[in-house]
Design a protein around this motif. Structure first.
Motif, short mmCIF file in Angstrom:
data_model
loop_
_atom_site.label_atom_id
_atom_site.label_comp_id
_atom_site.label_asym_id
_atom_site.label_seq_id
_atom_site.Cartn_x
_atom_site.Cartn_y
_atom_site.Cartn_z
N VAL A 1 4.81 8.65 -11.15
CA VAL A 1 3.57 8.43 -10.93
C VAL A 1 2.76 9.61 -10.86
O VAL A 1 1.79 9.93 -11.33
CB VAL A 1 3.48 7.37 -9.98
CG1 VAL A 1 2.03 7.26 -9.46
CG2 VAL A 1 3.89 5.96 -10.33
N CYS A 2 3.54 10.51 -10.04
CA CYS A 2 2.86 11.93 -9.65
C CYS A 2 2.50 12.69 -10.58
O CYS A 2 1.61 13.64 -10.80
CB CYS A 2 3.84 12.61 -8.83
SG CYS A 2 4.44 12.07 -7.10
N THR A 3 3.26 12.52 -11.95
CA THR A 3 2.75 13.36 -13.13
C THR A 3 1.33 13.16 -13.33
O THR A 3 0.44 14.14 -13.76
CB THR A 3 3.51 13.09 -14.26
OG1 THR A 3 4.81 13.23 -14.00
CG2 THR A 3 3.39 13.86 -15.48
N ASN A 4 0.86 11.83 -13.29
CA ASN A 4 -0.29 11.36 -13.76
C ASN A 4 -1.30 11.28 -12.48
O ASN A 4 -2.58 11.30 -12.74
CB ASN A 4 -0.41 9.96 -14.45
CG ASN A 4 0.29 10.18 -15.79
OD1 ASN A 4 0.04 11.26 -16.53
ND2 ASN A 4 1.10 9.21 -16.29
N SER A 5 -1.02 10.88 -11.36
CA SER A 5 -1.73 10.77 -10.12
C SER A 5 -1.01 11.39 -9.06
O SER A 5 -0.15 10.71 -8.44
CB SER A 5 -2.01 9.20 -10.15
OG SER A 5 -2.84 8.95 -9.20
N ASN A 6 -1.19 12.71 -8.61
CA ASN A 6 -0.48 13.09 -7.60
C ASN A 6 -1.18 13.14 -6.25
O ASN A 6 -1.96 13.66 -5.90
CB ASN A 6 -0.57 14.71 -7.83
CG ASN A 6 0.38 15.42 -6.82
OD1 ASN A 6 1.29 14.86 -6.26
ND2 ASN A 6 0.28 16.81 -6.85
N TYR A 7 -1.04 11.71 -5.65
CA TYR A 7 -1.65 11.29 -4.50
C TYR A 7 -0.59 11.37 -3.36
O TYR A 7 0.44 11.05 -3.59
CB TYR A 7 -2.46 10.03 -4.47
CG TYR A 7 -1.46 9.27 -4.74
CD1 TYR A 7 -0.93 8.03 -3.49
CD2 TYR A 7 -1.15 8.37 -6.05
CE1 TYR A 7 -0.11 7.23 -3.73
CE2 TYR A 7 -0.18 7.37 -5.89
CZ TYR A 7 0.18 6.87 -5.03
OH TYR A 7 1.16 5.73 -4.98
N PHE A 8 -0.84 11.58 -2.06
CA PHE A 8 -0.34 11.40 -0.89
C PHE A 8 -1.21 11.27 0.46
O PHE A 8 -2.35 11.89 0.29
CB PHE A 8 0.89 12.33 -0.74
CG PHE A 8 0.46 13.84 -0.85
CD1 PHE A 8 -0.13 14.53 0.17
CD2 PHE A 8 0.27 14.52 -1.77
CE1 PHE A 8 -0.59 15.95 0.35
CE2 PHE A 8 0.01 15.95 -2.25
CZ PHE A 8 -0.61 16.55 -0.95
N ILE B 1 0.82 -1.36 -0.15
CA ILE B 1 0.07 0.01 0.06
C ILE B 1 0.81 1.23 0.11
O ILE B 1 1.70 1.31 0.81
CB ILE B 1 -1.01 -0.08 1.14
CG1 ILE B 1 -1.77 -1.24 1.30
CG2 ILE B 1 -1.81 1.13 1.32
CD1 ILE B 1 -2.68 -1.39 2.42
N SER B 2 0.72 2.11 -1.07
CA SER B 2 1.75 3.20 -1.27
C SER B 2 1.07 4.46 -0.49
O SER B 2 -0.26 4.73 -0.93
CB SER B 2 1.84 3.59 -2.55
OG SER B 2 2.48 4.65 -2.89
N PHE B 3 1.78 5.34 0.07
CA PHE B 3 1.30 6.43 0.88
C PHE B 3 1.67 7.70 0.27
O PHE B 3 1.01 8.93 0.58
CB PHE B 3 1.71 6.48 2.32
CG PHE B 3 0.91 5.52 3.29
CD1 PHE B 3 0.19 6.08 4.16
CD2 PHE B 3 1.08 4.04 3.25
CE1 PHE B 3 -0.59 5.34 5.09
CE2 PHE B 3 0.57 3.40 4.17
CZ PHE B 3 -0.42 4.06 4.99
N ASN B 4 2.32 7.71 -0.85
CA ASN B 4 2.88 8.93 -1.63
C ASN B 4 3.27 8.37 -3.05
O ASN B 4 4.20 7.62 -3.21
CB ASN B 4 3.99 9.54 -0.88
CG ASN B 4 3.98 11.18 -1.24
OD1 ASN B 4 4.38 11.38 -2.09
ND2 ASN B 4 4.27 11.84 -0.21
N CYS B 5 2.88 9.18 -4.01
CA CYS B 5 3.04 9.04 -5.35
C CYS B 5 4.74 9.15 -5.70
O CYS B 5 5.11 8.83 -6.48
CB CYS B 5 2.44 9.82 -6.11
SG CYS B 5 2.41 11.64 -6.20
N ALA B 6 5.22 10.07 -4.79
CA ALA B 6 6.56 10.50 -4.94
C ALA B 6 7.55 9.30 -4.66
O ALA B 6 8.71 9.29 -5.24
CB ALA B 6 6.91 11.84 -4.04
N ASP B 7 7.14 8.13 -4.19
CA ASP B 7 7.95 7.17 -3.77
C ASP B 7 8.02 6.22 -5.19
O ASP B 7 8.39 5.09 -5.11
CB ASP B 7 7.40 6.43 -2.53
CG ASP B 7 7.52 7.36 -1.45
OD1 ASP B 7 8.24 8.03 -1.40
OD2 ASP B 7 6.59 7.04 -0.55
#
Length: 510
Positions: free
Chosen positions: A247-254, A237-243
């Motif tokens: 990914v953050c370019t298309n789905s900037n979640y955290f 389970i990922s808590f931050n797209c930066a990891d």
């Protein structure tokens, strides 16, 4: 009595294995369809084992609260199928606060971290997150003790165990050189019962692999792991797209966890120093501020900007840049930095790139950082105005030099004042007496008499020639009200100067 409580999932377990899940219809207590449903469920119970009713999205745990300090989204991607959940790409998004979905009021839920760092439960998690596929994910004790029986508690800042219904904690002290504090313990998918435990960190994992919180951004990072003992599991389970690269370019979640309060600038001020003692032509501006941090973190860096207007987008007259270490291990110290990163005062007149001008109004703002690299944001714009010209030079002579009881001594003013920005162009007050004002005083006042304390050249009579006296004159230029004072001490047949130049005279500035 409960009435009208909706349920969105029927989950059936046998021998701790989930073998069936039905989530299409909503069943309601005390209505006829529910009676038929319960009759069928009784048959299934006899055939298979435990039945769990998992609430639909509109029925939230009573613990949930919109004031919780964790929000945002995590992403769960299934590595292996979970029995009874046929989701091709995992369970998908996990919401940590009802504000994420705009459903607060209808379904108040959230996850909270206790950020009262002096308490016995500091850093402890509580509350619930939500996922559309598996329902509620508890971050507090709900269905039993975690698999390690609270062995993780030794890493917590406070006490986290069954005594306070705690199953996860955050340790706010990061490893040396890092800004990320670690999260320990477990979360639990309630619909999966004992198969629902999610591990937030493991001793065999790297620091970046387990869940952490970056104190410089208050963002959660890293990964949690779910692996059902019955086989399969949700996986990472990922808590931050930066990891995850790209990914953050298309789905900037955290997931955002407000565990580090940003530092504050509670007040700011300025001073032009002591213009009565400063050399002519040297313009001073001392900027000061008051730092506050609710978590007790010290200031480790500052930045000051100065301009001749309050429009910060059209260029600056002066910028110190960041001065200090923030975050840890990142020290920035430019040529215009002064003091230390923890300084709360800056002498602008010492800045080589800033040339102050007489009669000019300047605007300034500043930003400060705490030890983890979290900044205060820019302060409100303040302003200061440099004096329009030099302050007066108070200066006088007197005669005779020896005190005789009850005989007057003549004091003659020789002060200068200024009318323009040229510090080398003083004007004698005696030549234009209407441009200056005077105030004379004697200490002790009861042993002397001044004939005209506001005159430029008063007589002062001393009643006791065995005492010493402090004589002070304050001179103001009438146009601006700038005032300076100078004093001498006389008595015992001698003159004692505070700052001696000649026996006959004294001057406030050289």
């Amino acid at each position: 009595m409960i009435g009208g409580l909706g349920f969105g999932q029927l989950v059936i377990f046998k021998n701790n294995n989930m073998i069936f899940k039905f989530r299409k219809n909503v069943f309601t207590f005390w209505r006829q369809p529910f009676v038929y449903f319960m009759a069928g469920a009784a048959v299934l119970l006899g055939l298979y084992g435990w039945i769990f009713l998992v609430p639909n999205f509109g029925a939230s745990p009573s613990r949930a609260d919109v004031s919780d300090n964790v929000s945002g989204w995590a992403w769960a991607v299934r590595q292996n199928d979970v029995a009874g959940i046929n989701v091709e790409s995992g369970i998908g998004w996990i919401s940590f606060n009802c504000t994420d979905r705009g459903v607060c009021g209808n379904s108040n839920y959230g996850v909270n971290i206790n950020n009262n760092w002096g308490s016995a439960s500091a850093g402890n998690f509580s509350g619930y997150a939500w996922n559309e596929e598996v329902g509620w994910i508890a971050f507090e004790k709900a269905l039993g003790d975690p698999p390690d029986n609270y062995a993780f508690n030794s890493n917590c800042m406070g006490t986290c165990n069954s005594s306070n219904n705690c199953i996860a904690c955050f340790n706010r002290i990061p490893p040396s050189g890092s800004t990320r504090g670690k999260v320990y313990g477990w979360a639990q998918i309630l619909s999966l019962g004992d198969d629902g435990w999610i591990k937030l960190r493991d001793s065999s994992w790297s620091d970046d692999q387990g869940v952490s919180i970056d104190l410089s951004t208050n963002q959660m990072h890293g990964w949690a792991w779910h692996n059902s003992p019955a086989g399969g599991g949700l996986g990472w389970i990922s808590f931050n797209c930066a990891d995850i690269s790209g990914v953050c370019t298309n789905s900037n979640y955290f997931v955002q966890a407000e565990v580090n309060s940003p530092p504050q600038i509670t007040s700011s001020s300025w001073s032009n120093g002591d213009p009565c003692s400063q050399p002519e032509g040297v313009l001073y501006a001392v900027l000061s501020w008051t730092y506050q941090d609710l978590d007790g973190d010290p200031q480790t860096a500052y930045q000051i900007q100065v301009d001749d207007d309050n429009n910060w987008s059209n260029g600056l007259l002066f910028d110190t840049g960041q001065c200090g270490e923030a975050p840890p291990g990142t020290s920035i110290w430019g040529s215009e930095c002064q003091g230390s990163g923890g300084s709360t005062q800056y002498n602008l007149h010492q800045a080589t790139a800033m040339s102050l001008q007489y009669g000019t109004t300047y605007y300034w703002r500043l930003k400060v950082w705490d030890q983890w690299g979290l900044d205060s944001g820019w302060s409100a714009t303040a302003q200061f105005t440099i004096p329009f010209h030099e302050y007066p030079d108070p200066y006088f002579t007197y005669w005779p030099k020896t005190i005789h009881a009850n005989l007057p001594i003549q004091f003659d003013d020789q002060s200068y004042y200024y009318t323009d920005t040229n510090p080398n162009n003083p004007v004698l007050c005696a030549d234009n007496p209407t441009h200056c004002s005077w105030s004379w005083s004697v200490t002790p006042a009861t042993d002397a008499s001044i004939s005209g304390p506001t005159n430029p050249n008063p007589d002062i009579t001393f009643f006791d020639d065995q005492k010493t006296y402090d004589i002070t004159v304050s001179v103001s230029d009438v146009s601006r009200g700038y005032t300076c004072s100078t004093s001498i001490t006389i008595g015992d047949t001698e003159v004692r100067y505070h700052t001696p130049t000649k026996w006959e005279e004294t001057k406030g500035k050289n």
